[in-house]
Scaffold this motif. Structure first.
Motif, mmCIF file in Angstrom:
data_model
loop_
_atom_site.group_PDB
_atom_site.id
_atom_site.type_symbol
_atom_site.label_atom_id
_atom_site.label_comp_id
_atom_site.label_asym_id
_atom_site.label_seq_id
_atom_site.Cartn_x
_atom_site.Cartn_y
_atom_site.Cartn_z
ATOM 1 N N PHE A 146 0.881 -1.171 0.000
ATOM 2 C CA PHE A 146 0.000 0.000 0.000
ATOM 3 C C PHE A 146 0.908 1.207 0.000
ATOM 4 O O PHE A 146 1.481 1.543 1.022
ATOM 5 C CB PHE A 146 -0.900 0.019 1.230
ATOM 6 C CG PHE A 146 -1.858 -1.143 1.274
ATOM 7 C CD1 PHE A 146 -2.847 -1.279 0.311
ATOM 8 C CD2 PHE A 146 -1.753 -2.103 2.271
ATOM 9 C CE1 PHE A 146 -3.727 -2.339 0.353
ATOM 10 C CE2 PHE A 146 -2.632 -3.165 2.308
ATOM 11 C CZ PHE A 146 -3.620 -3.290 1.346
ATOM 12 N N LYS A 174 -7.441 -11.258 3.723
ATOM 13 C CA LYS A 174 -8.364 -10.638 2.772
ATOM 14 C C LYS A 174 -7.988 -11.008 1.349
ATOM 15 O O LYS A 174 -8.861 -11.083 0.474
ATOM 16 C CB LYS A 174 -8.370 -9.115 2.947
ATOM 17 C CG LYS A 174 -9.164 -8.663 4.168
ATOM 18 C CD LYS A 174 -9.096 -7.153 4.319
ATOM 19 C CE LYS A 174 -9.928 -6.682 5.494
ATOM 20 N NZ LYS A 174 -9.717 -5.247 5.742
ATOM 21 N N GLN A 208 -9.445 -8.592 -1.707
ATOM 22 C CA GLN A 208 -8.526 -7.718 -2.433
ATOM 23 C C GLN A 208 -7.516 -8.596 -3.170
ATOM 24 O O GLN A 208 -7.229 -9.711 -2.744
ATOM 25 C CB GLN A 208 -7.796 -6.784 -1.459
ATOM 26 C CG GLN A 208 -6.985 -7.539 -0.417
ATOM 27 C CD GLN A 208 -6.496 -6.634 0.699
ATOM 28 O OE1 GLN A 208 -6.799 -5.458 0.728
ATOM 29 N NE2 GLN A 208 -5.727 -7.191 1.605
ATOM 30 N N PRO A 209 -7.010 -8.120 -4.305
ATOM 31 C CA PRO A 209 -6.040 -8.927 -5.041
ATOM 32 C C PRO A 209 -4.623 -8.714 -4.496
ATOM 33 O O PRO A 209 -4.319 -7.658 -3.960
ATOM 34 C CB PRO A 209 -6.151 -8.381 -6.466
ATOM 35 C CG PRO A 209 -6.577 -6.967 -6.284
ATOM 36 C CD PRO A 209 -7.343 -6.868 -4.995
#
Lengths: 489, 348
Positions: free
Chosen positions: A12, A46, A52-53
């Motif tokens: 991120f 997740k 999410q990928p």
């Protein structure tokens, strides 16, 4: 189903949430996924659940590579996840929620769904009325519903993210029993994401530990807690010592305070809290401790009685007046109550300054400097320009504490360490101890009895709006508090 | 900058292209030539000095309203009542023009502007107080007050303010020359209004970007509960945001009577208040974009007035284009929002 994660990476921005993690999950076993806040547990799960990928890496189901566009696709492949906050639809009934995830036809077959729901509930020992509204359910019951919904959808591997936060001891026992049943009798795979070691030891067969986005080790369970702690933190974290303070001056006095709401009444509460004191409030949610805190903060009207702060009568002061009086209130929700998504840390610091110090024109440079200082002092991972919603949960919590003003008299904290790992929680308490040494009193609520006993000077327990006798933290035990929570004096 | 983030920055371009394509398809379906229509609109908006000035003159009050709405939207308020606030501004300016008609321009014009701002603010204050003290949503009070403002206009035109030669229900008698804003080259455009607009724009941009008040509005608009707990008084900020917005709309109304027209007319607002709502949405609530989007709207709407003469197409085409544009913008905007929400949920 044999599930393999290979070299999963997820970034991120500049933060490496998952930095090449590989794990294997076998059927019929219960895994514990451990790690402190921000270690990458939730991110990894997740990804596995199709929420999410991954940036790179592979998911193999029985050796076959799989790609999930969304959680529904993952569930079709047999992977389901129960989130910390259940993803259900509160205005609807249990049965309607159950149907939502599975029936795509125009005509809904309520009768068959009801029978299936009851059958599944019975198999795992859950008891929920299919006609009940979601609003009337406890968090634990909503989790049970989620779990059953995933099972009905064909879940072979089920992930539970911090499922024991906010549920009762009985519900926890029921949950663990059902998880064992799913693994042992039905050959499913279960993953418990947690930072509570005792639970993982109690339930799981095998522990995987993540640290700072990477794989930090694994161990068959049960084992020595310290082995896991070392893997989680790199070292055994110290507990900050709680300095002894003389508690002499009365800071907050409640005299025969009565608060009435449609649901709950607090009758004639008498309580004195001294400067420098840490006072813990325990009890199951909704038994009056939040209401008392809100009444002190001026968020709930006091029907009768008197409230004195440092000798001044503040009974009729509304919330914004009590703020100016030197009282701070931190609610349990972070982004819902306290932080504003889309506003930067600097903007938060500006808003939280006392009104007398606010200028008409914003002095951005000075504000950014103050923010940078606070960020450093409270070890918030972020910059003055970051938005509050970009921070991780633990850092959002730290930001809330960084926003407390220097001349604080009384801090009212509802679950100050909710969802934090041992080290982050300890850090929060360290900063609170500093406040305490400066003469501030701290009144806090926590569902964690160990925390209440360890951190408080004195404790009161609420049960059905009744406040128990006040006990000294040094002379009580979790057992005694448990009795008081049950309403026994 | 990646292509994706570049596109995201330019995202209002996408709905614009989409809506132009939609309109072109619509024209083709009716057997009209989109190029001719586009040319006619362009000619109508910018074909001569007169046309350009007309476009600008329409743009000024629209931008006043849109700037005002930036304040209320930032605070999370749906100030639909801006239309009525603008009408009240027109009434206020007309009242001053009729009451002090013997005064010289340098006395009269400031009085008119002040009266217009106060009247607009008054109408907004009613909405604000109904919200803060009566829990009436501003959308409902705004709609009701807009209707009241229209009724009030009609009453004044046909009653107390009717022209001496008898009421025609269409408007008051033209105001004295001293009462009107000095216009440029016989057009409907007054340079003074542009000066006022520039000042209002700068003031609003500073208020929103550099004051504690603006920051409080932002917090209030994004999360009222957190804002309250942070010490923001929602009542006071709601009231001040609405008052300022009403004053801005009032200014827009004053420009309509004192420069676009020369008297108070029946449909004085020309729907500019509602149009300003669309402008702000299309500008994605960014104040720097507001003047440009408003100008685009003005050009399209002014341009399509001549459309009928040249191409046999009805002039409401401009209205259709702006409407479609906003719908596409909201559609694309929501898609973007949805993506952002999902992204932020994943980042947790």
């Amino acid at each position: 189903m044999h599930v393999e994660l290979q070299n999963i990476r997820k970034h991120f921005g500049s933060v490496k949430a998952n930095d090449g993690i590989s794990l294997t999950f076998e059927p019929g076993r219960i895994y514990g996924l451990l790690g402190e806040n921000g270690a990458g547990k939730s991110t990894l799960m997740k990804i596995l659940a199709g929420f999410q990928p991954a940036d790179s890496g592979h998911i193999l189901l029985d050796g076959q590579p799989a790609h999930f566009a969304n959680p529904a696709a993952a569930l079709r492949a047999g992977i389901g996840m129960v989130y910390q906050d259940p993803l259900d639809f509160p205005p609807f009934t249990v049965l309607e929620n159950f149907l939502l995830g599975k029936d795509r036809r125009l005509a809904l077959d309520f009768r068959a769904a009801s029978a299936e729901l009851k059958h599944l509930m019975g198999r795992y020992g859950f008891e929920i009325d299919p006609q009940a509204n979601i609003q009337s359910l406890s968090l634990g019951e909503r989790q049970q519903l989620e779990l059953v919904r995933l099972l009905a959808g064909g879940g072979r591997l089920l992930i539970l993210d911090e499922p024991t936060t906010g549920i009762s001891a009985e519900q926890k026992d029921a949950l663990f029993a059902s998880m064992r049943h799913m693994a042992r009798q039905e050959d499913r795979t279960l993953i418990l994401v947690s930072h509570k070691l005792d639970e993982v030891q109690e339930l799981c067969d095998h522990a995987y530990v993540l640290r700072a986005g990477g794989f930090a080790g694994e161990h068959p369970l049960p084992c020595d807690n310290n082995l896991l702690v070392e893997k989680m933190f790199g070292q055994v974290p110290r507990r900050s010592p709680r300095p002894a303070l003389p508690l002499e001056t009365n800071l907050l006095e409640l005299q025969q305070v009565t608060v009435r709401t449609p649901r709950l009444t607090l009758q004639n509460i008498n309580l004195t809290i001294r400067a420098g004191e840490v006072f813990g409030l325990a009890g199951l949610e909704g038994n009056g401790q939040e209401l008392l805190m809100q009444a002190i903060a001026g968020l709930a009207p006091i029907a009768s009685g008197r409230l004195l702060l440092a000798g001044r009568d503040i009974t009729r002061h509304a919330y914004h007046q009590t703020l100016a009086d030197g009282v701070a209130y931190i609610a349990a929700g972070r982004l819902e109550e306290g932080l504003v998504a889309g506003l930067s840390l600097t903007e938060h610091i500006i808003l939280s300054a006392p009104r007398v110090k606010q200028t008409f024109f914003i002095r951005w440079e000075g504000a950014r400097r103050v923010t940078a200082e606070r960020i450093q002092a409270y070890e918030v991972v972020g910059t003055p320009q970051s938005n509050a919603d970009q921070l991780s949960g633990g850092n959002q919590q730290r930001l809330l504490f960084a926003m407390l003003n220097p001349d604080l008299k009384l801090a009212l904290l509802n679950q100050p360490t909710r969802g934090l790992d041992v080290r982050s929680a300890d850090y929060i308490w360290e900063t609170l101890y500093r406040r305490r040494a400066e003469g501030a009193a701290i009144l806090f609520i926590s569902p964690d009895l160990d925390e209440v006993i360890e951190r408080s000077d004195r404790i009161a327990v609420f049960s059905g709006g009744q406040m128990s006798r006040i006990v000294k933290a040094s002379q009580t035990s979790a057992e005694e508090l448990g009795h008081l929570i049950g309403g026994r004096q | 900058m990646t292509l994706k983030s570049f596109l995201q920055r330019l995202w209002p371009i996408m709905p614009t292209i989409a809506s132009l394509a939609f309109i072109a398809a619509l024209l083709l379906a009716f057997g009209a030539d989109p190029r001719t229509a586009l040319e006619a609109v362009w000619q109508g908006a910018f074909g001569s000095q007169d046309r350009i000035l007309s476009t600008v003159a329409f743009w000024v009050p629209l931008t006043f309203c849109a700037i005002g709405l930036m304040l209320t939207f930032t605070a999370g308020l749906w100030n639909i009542g801006i239309e009525g606030q603008m009408i009240l501004g027109a009434l206020g300016a007309s009242w001053a023009a009729l009451t002090f008609k013997d005064q010289p321009a340098w006395v009269l014009i400031p009085l008119e502007i002040l009266a217009a701002m106060m009247a607009g603010a008054l109408w907004a204050a009613i909405s604000a107080i109904l919200k803060t003290h009566g829990k009436v949503h501003e959308i409902f009070s705004g709609l009701a007050l807009t209707n009241l403002a229209i009724i009030l206009t009609n009453y004044l035109i046909s009653g107390p303010w009717q022209p001496p030669e008898g009421g025609s229900f269409r408007g008051t008698a033209p105001f004295a020359t001293a009462a009107l804003l000095p216009r440029y080259a016989e057009s409907r455009f007054s340079p003074l209004s542009l000066v006022l607009l520039t000042l209002a724009f700068i003031a609003a941009a500073i208020l929103l970007g550099n004051t504690t008040w603006g920051l409080k509005l932002k917090a209030l608009g994004r999360n009222p509960r957190s804002a309250f707990l942070l010490g923001v008084s929602s009542n006071r900020e709601t009231l001040t945001a609405m008052l300022l917005c009403g004053a801005m709309a009032g200014l827009g109304g004053a420009v309509r009577v004192l420069s676009w027209f020369d008297s108070l007319r029946q449909s004085i607002s020309g729907g500019i208040g509602f149009l300003a709502l669309l402008v702000v949405m299309l500008a994605a609530y960014r104040i720097l974009w507001v003047p440009f989007v408003a100008f685009f709207f003005s050009a399209v709407l002014q341009g399509s007035i001549t459309l009928q003469l040249r191409t046999q197409l009805h002039s409401s085409l401009g209205g259709i284009l702006t409407g479609v544009l906003v719908l596409f913008t909201l559609l694309f905007g929501d898609l973007n929002n949805l993506k952002r929400l999902r992204k932020s949920a994943r980042n947790e």
